[in-house]
Design an enzyme around this catalytic site. Structure first.
Site, PDB file in Angstrom:
ATOM      1  N   CYS A  32      86.629  53.249  53.905  1.00 24.81           N
ATOM      2  CA  CYS A  32      85.752  53.797  52.867  1.00 24.81           C
ATOM      3  C   CYS A  32      84.274  53.707  53.268  1.00 24.81           C
ATOM      4  O   CYS A  32      83.718  52.617  53.337  1.00 24.81           O
ATOM      5  CB  CYS A  32      86.014  53.029  51.568  1.00 24.81           C
ATOM      6  N   CYS A  35      81.887  52.152  50.645  1.00 29.11           N
ATOM      7  CA  CYS A  35      82.090  50.698  50.539  1.00 29.11           C
ATOM      8  C   CYS A  35      81.110  49.959  51.459  1.00 29.11           C
ATOM      9  O   CYS A  35      80.599  48.900  51.108  1.00 29.11           O
ATOM     10  CB  CYS A  35      83.518  50.310  50.900  1.00 29.11           C
TER      11      CYS A  35
END
Length: 108
Positions: A32, A35
């Protein structure tokens, strides 16, 4: 050293539900991109508010039970939990100032 505790499904009950302090749970994934942007802010929150807030991070892919319990639909995701209740829920990237405001609202 960051005060963010990395946990798994097996530790979720103990580390999140059986604690006196409110807990900020950060759900993330290695694949991700957003993230990676949120992680430093989460670490900063953990370091800054460690006297009043516990911060844990949980990788979503190997921990489906906790993901389901907290109804996580996308990452990054944040859940603020107190007394086994989700009192705030956010999905998607969030800036440091927004995260700080969110946390301070519930720590007053």
């Amino acid at each position: 050293m960051s005060k963010v505790l990395e946990i798994t499904d097996n530790e979720f009950e103990q580390e999140v539900y059986r604690t006196e302090q409110p807990v900020l749970v950060y759900f993330w994934a290695s694949w991700c991109g957003p993230c990676k942007l949120v992680s430093p802010s989460v670490s900063w929150i953990a370091d800054t508010y460690s006297d009043r807030l516990k911060v844990v991070k949980l990788e979503v892919d190997p921990n489906p039970e906790s993901v389901a319990k907290c109804k996580v639909e996308g990452v990054p995701a944040l859940r603020l939990i107190k007394d086994k209740e989700i009192i705030e829920s956010r999905e998607g990237a969030i800036g440091k100032q927004q995260l700080q405001s969110l946390v301070e609202t519930f720590l007053k």
